[in-house]
Write an enzyme that holds these catalytic residues in place. Structure first.
Site, PDB file in Angstrom:
ATOM      1  N   GLU A  36       0.832  -1.213   0.000  1.00 15.03           N
ATOM      2  CA  GLU A  36       0.000   0.000   0.000  1.00 15.03           C
ATOM      3  C   GLU A  36       0.862   1.258   0.000  1.00 15.03           C
ATOM      4  O   GLU A  36       0.551   2.228  -0.680  1.00 15.03           O
ATOM      5  CB  GLU A  36      -0.919   0.009   1.229  1.00 15.03           C
ATOM      6  CG  GLU A  36      -2.125  -0.902   1.096  1.00 15.03           C
ATOM      7  CD  GLU A  36      -3.015  -0.504  -0.066  1.00 15.03           C
ATOM      8  OE1 GLU A  36      -3.261   0.697  -0.254  1.00 15.03           O
ATOM      9  OE2 GLU A  36      -3.434  -1.405  -0.816  1.00 15.03           O
ATOM     10  N   CYS A 191     -12.275   2.402 -15.181  1.00 14.63           N
ATOM     11  CA  CYS A 191     -12.792   3.781 -15.060  1.00 14.63           C
ATOM     12  C   CYS A 191     -11.591   4.704 -14.843  1.00 14.63           C
ATOM     13  O   CYS A 191     -11.438   5.321 -13.803  1.00 14.63           O
ATOM     14  CB  CYS A 191     -13.779   3.875 -13.898  1.00 14.63           C
ATOM     15  SG  CYS A 191     -14.645   5.455 -13.845  1.00 14.63           S
ATOM     16  N   CYS A 198     -16.375   3.130 -20.773  1.00 14.71           N
ATOM     17  CA  CYS A 198     -17.796   3.070 -20.402  1.00 14.71           C
ATOM     18  C   CYS A 198     -18.552   2.013 -21.211  1.00 14.71           C
ATOM     19  O   CYS A 198     -19.491   1.400 -20.697  1.00 14.71           O
ATOM     20  CB  CYS A 198     -18.451   4.430 -20.606  1.00 14.71           C
ATOM     21  SG  CYS A 198     -17.656   5.735 -19.663  1.00 14.71           S
ATOM     22  N   CYS A 201     -18.401  -1.208 -19.373  1.00 14.04           N
ATOM     23  CA  CYS A 201     -18.397  -1.068 -17.911  1.00 14.04           C
ATOM     24  C   CYS A 201     -19.611  -1.740 -17.270  1.00 14.04           C
ATOM     25  O   CYS A 201     -20.744  -1.506 -17.691  1.00 14.04           O
ATOM     26  CB  CYS A 201     -18.393   0.412 -17.547  1.00 14.04           C
ATOM     27  SG  CYS A 201     -18.493   0.665 -15.774  1.00 14.04           S
ATOM     28  N   CYS A 207     -24.640   4.492 -13.812  1.00 11.55           N
ATOM     29  CA  CYS A 207     -23.629   5.549 -13.698  1.00 11.55           C
ATOM     30  C   CYS A 207     -24.241   6.895 -14.099  1.00 11.55           C
ATOM     31  O   CYS A 207     -24.608   7.111 -15.252  1.00 11.55           O
ATOM     32  CB  CYS A 207     -22.430   5.217 -14.570  1.00 11.55           C
ATOM     33  SG  CYS A 207     -21.182   6.507 -14.492  1.00 11.55           S
TER      34      CYS A 207
HETATM   35  S1  SF4 Z   1     -19.804   3.980 -16.986  1.00 11.66           S
HETATM   36 FE1  SF4 Z   1     -19.294   5.289 -15.224  1.00 11.66          FE
HETATM   37  S2  SF4 Z   1     -18.219   3.928 -13.831  1.00 11.66           S
HETATM   38 FE2  SF4 Z   1     -18.219   2.938 -15.807  1.00 11.66          FE
HETATM   39  S3  SF4 Z   1     -16.289   3.537 -16.791  1.00 11.66           S
HETATM   40 FE3  SF4 Z   1     -17.865   5.000 -17.440  1.00 11.66          FE
HETATM   41  S4  SF4 Z   1     -17.710   6.669 -15.964  1.00 11.66           S
HETATM   42 FE4  SF4 Z   1     -16.653   4.923 -15.046  1.00 11.66          FE
END
Ligand code: SF4
Length: 351
Positions: A36, A191, A198, A201, A207
């Site tokens: 970390e 992200c 996206c 995602c 989102c």
């Molecule tokens: S949909 Fe939202 S959470 Fe997913 S990659 Fe795009 S901005 Fe990030």
């Protein structure tokens, strides 16, 4: 959404997360702590060889506490931010004095040690012992700001408080070590700050930033900081019928999968592309007024170059990501806003 977030994130992690990091095998408190600290300001791939050398030389906390500071700094040499190594060493000595040579399994006792803030302490507790503790590093702040549509610089106390509350409310009841790693991996690989993917995602359904077209704006940058500037060339080729040659952008990154003018960082790359795809002379380009477009983390200066009466080479016909588009078809295509403005507001060719 809160349970859903963890369920979807863990499902994503099982398939796409990192499972072979050296500090995961075993996830002993000392190894997790060291990783970390090394990972603050430094990327995983850079950290791995340093981590392996460090634990080979100083395999546990008492060994670290007993080592001369010079040896610790030598093992750290090349990683930068040496205050991290000094704090690590000082914290190890304190653990020998106060906690029988172990890291304490307690948030307050951990944050009382040099170099360990609330998020690092949470990461150690969750990964080493599976305790139900949240983290809020830069990656997590970015993801939560986007998924929950939270505007305001995350360094502001009120925004940070809000993000901590969300991070805690979303904690799952099991698999805390995996969940913690999953959050880091998700922010680092999917992200991401500049190129969020996206389209693939697992959070896209919920989102808020994606729904509202605010992905590039969130998280809100630190106020008052001048944004760096990037330059790019866009190539506007028009055939004799006034149709424009558009290219589909890659599925990830800024303006993912939208149709746009072909874009290149410099004239060499642009000339190479032009010669491969179009007849005519690159040097006969008509430079148009540059446009400046603001993203969250940088300003993009777009320099359009235009050729009229251009002819495509045969290879263009086979390329599904390149097409001639008539002006009245532009409205039906997904085109980045500044490029649409450029195409629609620039005068039609005469004749
Ligand atoms: S949909 Fe939202 S959470 Fe997913 S990659 Fe795009 S901005 Fe990030």
């Amino acid at each position: 959404m809160s349970d859903d977030f963890a369920i979807r994130l863990l499902a994503w992690f099982d398939v796409s997360g990192r499972h072979d990091l050296p500090w995961q095998h075993p996830r002993a408190p000392y190894r997790v702590w060291l990783s970390e600290i090394m990972l603050q300001q430094t990327q995983v791939q850079v950290v791995i060889p340093y981590f392996e050398r460090f634990v080979a030389a100083l395999p546990d906390l008492p060994a670290l506490a007993a080592a001369p500071l010079d040896d610790v700094l030598a093992l750290w040499s090349g990683l930068g931010y040496y205050a991290r190594a000094r704090n690590l060493h000082a914290a190890a000595k304190l653990c020998v004095e106060r906690h029988d040579g172990d890291l304490p399994r307690d948030l307050d006792a951990l944050t009382a040690l040099p170099g360990i803030g609330r998020s690092t302490a949470g990461a150690i507790l969750a990964q080493a012992w599976g305790d139900r503790c949240a983290i809020l590093d830069g990656n997590v702040k970015r993801v939560l700001s986007r998924v929950h549509g939270i505007a305001g610089w995350p360094g502001l106390p009120a925004i940070e408080k809000q993000l901590w509350a969300i991070a805690e409310a979303q904690l799952p009841h099991a698999r805390l070590a995996d969940y913690t790693q999953a959050q880091m991996d998700f922010g680092a690989t999917l992200c991401t700050r500049h190129d969020p993917a996206c389209v693939i995602c697992p959070m896209q359904r919920d989102c808020i930033a994606l729904r509202d077209g605010r992905v590039a704006e969130l998280p809100t940058p630190k106020p008052g900081k001048p944004l760096p500037e990037r330059r790019t060339l866009v190539l506007w080729a028009e055939d004799s019928a006034g149709r424009v040659l558009l290219q589909r952008r890659p599925p990830v990154g800024i303006w993912a999968a939208l149709w746009s003018l072909p874009e290149h960082d410099d004239h060499d790359a642009a000339r190479h592309w032009f010669d491969a795809h179009l007849g005519g002379d690159y040097d006969h380009a008509e430079p148009l007024q540059a446009i400046v477009h603001g993203f969250t983390h940088y300003r993009l200066q777009i320099q359009p170059l235009r050729w009229r009466g251009a002819e495509a080479k045969p290879a263009v016909g086979d390329n599904v990501d390149l097409r001639w588009v008539a002006r009245d078809e532009l409205v039906a295509l997904g085109i980045p806003a500044p490029i649409r403005k450029l195409l629609e507001n620039t005068q039609l060719p005469e004749g």
